[in-house]
Design a protein around this motif. Structure first.
Motif, PDB file in Angstrom:
ATOM      1  N   GLN A  16       0.824  -1.206   0.000  1.00 20.86           N
ATOM      2  CA  GLN A  16       0.000   0.000   0.000  1.00 20.86           C
ATOM      3  C   GLN A  16       0.860   1.257   0.000  1.00 20.86           C
ATOM      4  O   GLN A  16       0.601   2.203  -0.745  1.00 20.86           O
ATOM      5  N   VAL A  17       1.902   1.239   0.833  1.00 20.17           N
ATOM      6  CA  VAL A  17       2.806   2.389   0.887  1.00 20.17           C
ATOM      7  C   VAL A  17       3.540   2.547  -0.440  1.00 20.17           C
ATOM      8  O   VAL A  17       3.671   3.656  -0.977  1.00 20.17           O
ATOM      9  N   ASP A  18       4.017   1.425  -0.989  1.00 16.71           N
ATOM     10  CA  ASP A  18       4.733   1.466  -2.266  1.00 16.71           C
ATOM     11  C   ASP A  18       3.866   2.048  -3.368  1.00 16.71           C
ATOM     12  O   ASP A  18       4.317   2.874  -4.170  1.00 16.71           O
ATOM     13  N   GLU A  19       2.611   1.608  -3.437  1.00 13.27           N
ATOM     14  CA  GLU A  19       1.720   2.080  -4.489  1.00 13.27           C
ATOM     15  C   GLU A  19       1.453   3.570  -4.342  1.00 13.27           C
ATOM     16  O   GLU A  19       1.454   4.314  -5.330  1.00 13.27           O
ATOM     17  N   CYS A  20       1.258   4.019  -3.108  1.00 12.44           N
ATOM     18  CA  CYS A  20       1.003   5.436  -2.860  1.00 12.44           C
ATOM     19  C   CYS A  20       2.196   6.286  -3.300  1.00 12.44           C
ATOM     20  O   CYS A  20       2.040   7.272  -4.022  1.00 12.44           O
ATOM     21  N   LEU A  21       3.406   5.888  -2.880  1.00 13.68           N
ATOM     22  CA  LEU A  21       4.596   6.665  -3.215  1.00 13.68           C
ATOM     23  C   LEU A  21       4.924   6.571  -4.701  1.00 13.68           C
ATOM     24  O   LEU A  21       5.346   7.552  -5.318  1.00 13.68           O
ATOM     25  N   ALA A  22       4.732   5.378  -5.280  1.00 17.34           N
ATOM     26  CA  ALA A  22       5.032   5.194  -6.700  1.00 17.34           C
ATOM     27  C   ALA A  22       4.125   6.071  -7.570  1.00 17.34           C
ATOM     28  O   ALA A  22       4.571   6.681  -8.536  1.00 17.34           O
ATOM     29  N   ARG A  23       2.845   6.137  -7.229  1.00 18.91           N
ATOM     30  CA  ARG A  23       1.915   6.977  -7.980  1.00 18.91           C
ATOM     31  C   ARG A  23       2.295   8.452  -7.838  1.00 18.91           C
ATOM     32  O   ARG A  23       2.222   9.215  -8.795  1.00 18.91           O
ATOM     33  N   CYS A  24       2.692   8.842  -6.652  1.00 17.24           N
ATOM     34  CA  CYS A  24       3.098  10.222  -6.422  1.00 17.24           C
ATOM     35  C   CYS A  24       4.313  10.576  -7.264  1.00 17.24           C
ATOM     36  O   CYS A  24       4.325  11.570  -7.986  1.00 17.24           O
ATOM     37  N   ILE A  25       5.338   9.739  -7.207  1.00 18.28           N
ATOM     38  CA  ILE A  25       6.590  10.036  -7.904  1.00 18.28           C
ATOM     39  C   ILE A  25       6.420   9.889  -9.410  1.00 18.28           C
ATOM     40  O   ILE A  25       7.105  10.550 -10.187  1.00 18.28           O
ATOM     41  N   ALA A  26       5.488   9.043  -9.853  1.00 17.76           N
ATOM     42  CA  ALA A  26       5.237   8.861 -11.282  1.00 17.76           C
ATOM     43  C   ALA A  26       4.316   9.921 -11.865  1.00 17.76           C
ATOM     44  O   ALA A  26       3.995   9.902 -13.041  1.00 17.76           O
ATOM     45  N   GLY A  27       3.870  10.868 -11.034  1.00 16.41           N
ATOM     46  CA  GLY A  27       3.030  11.945 -11.537  1.00 16.41           C
ATOM     47  C   GLY A  27       1.575  11.575 -11.688  1.00 16.41           C
ATOM     48  O   GLY A  27       0.848  12.224 -12.430  1.00 16.41           O
ATOM     49  N   ILE A  33       4.004   2.394   9.050  1.00 21.26           N
ATOM     50  CA  ILE A  33       3.868   3.056   7.748  1.00 21.26           C
ATOM     51  C   ILE A  33       5.096   3.916   7.467  1.00 21.26           C
ATOM     52  O   ILE A  33       5.616   3.923   6.347  1.00 21.26           O
ATOM     53  N   LEU A  34       5.569   4.625   8.484  1.00 19.98           N
ATOM     54  CA  LEU A  34       6.779   5.434   8.337  1.00 19.98           C
ATOM     55  C   LEU A  34       7.974   4.564   7.954  1.00 19.98           C
ATOM     56  O   LEU A  34       8.738   4.897   7.039  1.00 19.98           O
ATOM     57  N   GLU A  35       8.148   3.435   8.618  1.00 16.15           N
ATOM     58  CA  GLU A  35       9.266   2.531   8.317  1.00 16.15           C
ATOM     59  C   GLU A  35       9.146   1.967   6.909  1.00 16.15           C
ATOM     60  O   GLU A  35      10.149   1.838   6.193  1.00 16.15           O
ATOM     61  N   ALA A  36       7.925   1.642   6.491  1.00 18.51           N
ATOM     62  CA  ALA A  36       7.724   1.113   5.136  1.00 18.51           C
ATOM     63  C   ALA A  36       8.056   2.170   4.083  1.00 18.51           C
ATOM     64  O   ALA A  36       8.655   1.877   3.043  1.00 18.51           O
ATOM     65  N   ALA A  37       7.675   3.420   4.349  1.00 18.30           N
ATOM     66  CA  ALA A  37       7.966   4.490   3.398  1.00 18.30           C
ATOM     67  C   ALA A  37       9.465   4.729   3.274  1.00 18.30           C
ATOM     68  O   ALA A  37      10.001   4.883   2.172  1.00 18.30           O
ATOM     69  N   LEU A  38      10.176   4.742   4.396  1.00 13.30           N
ATOM     70  CA  LEU A  38      11.624   4.940   4.367  1.00 13.30           C
ATOM     71  C   LEU A  38      12.320   3.785   3.661  1.00 13.30           C
ATOM     72  O   LEU A  38      13.310   3.982   2.943  1.00 13.30           O
ATOM     73  N   ALA A  39      11.794   2.571   3.842  1.00 16.29           N
ATOM     74  CA  ALA A  39      12.368   1.408   3.152  1.00 16.29           C
ATOM     75  C   ALA A  39      12.215   1.550   1.652  1.00 16.29           C
ATOM     76  O   ALA A  39      13.135   1.231   0.881  1.00 16.29           O
ATOM     77  N   TYR A  40      11.066   2.039   1.222  1.00 14.65           N
ATOM     78  CA  TYR A  40      10.842   2.251  -0.219  1.00 14.65           C
ATOM     79  C   TYR A  40      11.779   3.325  -0.760  1.00 14.65           C
ATOM     80  O   TYR A  40      12.406   3.150  -1.816  1.00 14.65           O
ATOM     81  N   LEU A  41      11.879   4.440  -0.068  1.00  9.62           N
ATOM     82  CA  LEU A  41      12.683   5.561  -0.553  1.00  9.62           C
ATOM     83  C   LEU A  41      14.170   5.239  -0.560  1.00  9.62           C
ATOM     84  O   LEU A  41      14.909   5.737  -1.411  1.00  9.62           O
ATOM     85  N   ARG A  42      14.613   4.403   0.376  1.00 11.94           N
ATOM     86  CA  ARG A  42      16.040   4.035   0.401  1.00 11.94           C
ATOM     87  C   ARG A  42      16.437   3.219  -0.809  1.00 11.94           C
ATOM     88  O   ARG A  42      17.605   3.201  -1.197  1.00 11.94           O
ATOM     89  N   GLU A  43      15.492   2.515  -1.418  1.00 16.49           N
ATOM     90  CA  GLU A  43      15.805   1.679  -2.580  1.00 16.49           C
ATOM     91  C   GLU A  43      15.754   2.445  -3.898  1.00 16.49           C
ATOM     92  O   GLU A  43      16.090   1.897  -4.942  1.00 16.49           O
ATOM     93  N   MET A  44      15.329   3.712  -3.873  1.00 17.58           N
ATOM     94  CA  MET A  44      15.278   4.492  -5.097  1.00 17.58           C
ATOM     95  C   MET A  44      16.686   4.768  -5.601  1.00 17.58           C
ATOM     96  O   MET A  44      17.578   5.092  -4.814  1.00 17.58           O
ATOM     97  N   PRO A  45      16.934   4.652  -6.916  1.00 18.28           N
ATOM     98  CA  PRO A  45      18.252   4.980  -7.467  1.00 18.28           C
ATOM     99  C   PRO A  45      18.593   6.434  -7.191  1.00 18.28           C
ATOM    100  O   PRO A  45      17.735   7.313  -7.285  1.00 18.28           O
TER     101      PRO A  45
END
Length: 340
Positions: A17-28, A78-90
């Motif tokens: 859920q966190v990944d989808e939210c952040l991915a949609r945000c960053i993908a515009g 949720i905060l930990e999941a979001a940071l985990a997602y962002l740390r993996e971004m190139p």
């Protein structure tokens, strides 16, 4: 064992859920309606909310946490999941999101039939002595045929207006010249004034319509100033830069990035060809992060979601969004026989 499996499954679902939210945000892409998680990206700073709680502010360019907050265990996870997602971004992706143009108005996608699609933005209404002026902007339009089709679509939205002044400026097929057009629609000399704005701003690949509802009082030269200001303000709100084709502007949610496959540092997965492929790759990444947070996985293990992503068949593109309904005609006084 059952308890561990339940914790793992809950963690994977939350991470997805966190990944989808952040991915949609960053993908515009716009946030999912009704979701308990919402994210926005403005000037390179990503903000994540859980309901009305702001749990994270994160600057993408230098991977800096500007704000983090949690009150309940759910907020913390949720905060930990979001940071985990962002740390993996190139790293090259997070830095590239900062200079992207920010669009300050809502964009709608409109179909032009066989000519494809374009974005349409609508500006704020401007009123003067009963008359109302509203601008619409379509981009990118790369040919005269496309520009005329976009103008026809925009005029449908304001067909009740007394005048729909229009103009476009698109690149020619060869030679580096511009193809231009303007139409007064009964507002004498207004079309050339509107085209003058596009030329002065060196706008490329755009079509604009400024609609006027007459309010019963002649405005004289002021009407030209309102028409030009409405168009110029909307150009700037759409991220226009002089001499730059209007085709790369991103909405305030941000721009896209490449998912890593997790098999080697810096390696990336080839860009997926369909929305379902992207969802499968995101699910695979979410599984890996959730498993690591629950105790880790063996090196080189391939998840079921990643296997599915490698074999998935292309699917049809998402359904297009239509331009908002027709703008109602404002109330006005009785019109005189002649006006200007």
């Amino acid at each position: 064992t059952n308890k561990k499996n339940t914790i793992l499954q809950d963690g994977m679902a939350r991470q997805k859920q966190v990944d989808e939210c952040l991915a949609r945000c960053i993908a515009g892409q716009a946030p999912i309606a009704g979701s308990k998680l919402t994210a926005s990206l403005l000037d390179g700073v990503l903000t994540l909310h859980h309901y009305h709680h702001k749990v994270l502010e994160y600057r993408l360019a230098n991977r800096q946490v500007l704000h983090e907050w949690w009150e309940k265990p759910t907020d913390k996870r949720i905060l930990e999941a979001a940071l985990a997602y962002l740390r993996e971004m190139p790293s090259e992706t997070s830095s590239s999101t900062s200079p992207r143009t920010v669009v300050k108005v809502k964009l709608e996608t409109v179909s032009l039939g066989r000519l494809g699609q374009c974005k349409v933005a609508r500006g704020k209404s401007l009123e003067d002595r009963g008359s109302v002026f509203v601008a619409q902007l379509a981009f990118p339009v790369q040919s005269e045929e496309t520009a005329r089709a976009a103008i026809a679509k925009m005029r449908q939205n304001t067909s009740a207006a007394d005048h729909n002044i229009s103009a476009f400026r698109v690149p020619a097929v060869a030679g580096g010249k511009m193809i231009t057009f303007s139409d007064d629609d009964g507002e004498d000399r207004a079309g050339s004034k509107l085209l003058g704005v596009l030329k002065t701003e060196d706008a490329i690949g755009v079509a604009v319509v400024v609609s006027r509802w007459f309010g019963g009082v002649n405005l004289g030269q002021a009407r030209f100033r309102h028409i030009c200001n409405a168009a110029k303000e909307l150009l700037l709100d759409c991220g226009h830069k002089k001499g730059v084709p209007m085709q790369s502007a991103a909405e305030h949610w941000g721009s896209g990035h490449t998912l890593t496959d997790g098999t080697a540092s810096g390696s990336t997965v080839a860009a997926p060809q369909s929305a379902e492929e992207r969802r499968a790759l995101q699910a695979a990444a979410a599984e890996r992060r959730a498993e690591k947070m629950a105790g880790g996985t063996k090196k080189g293990t391939q998840t079921s979601a990643l296997k599915a992503a490698q074999t998935i068949a292309p699917v049809a593109a998402e359904e297009e969004v239509r331009v908002a309904p027709m703008l109602d005609k404002p109330t006005r006084d009785d019109m005189p026989a002649t006006k200007s």
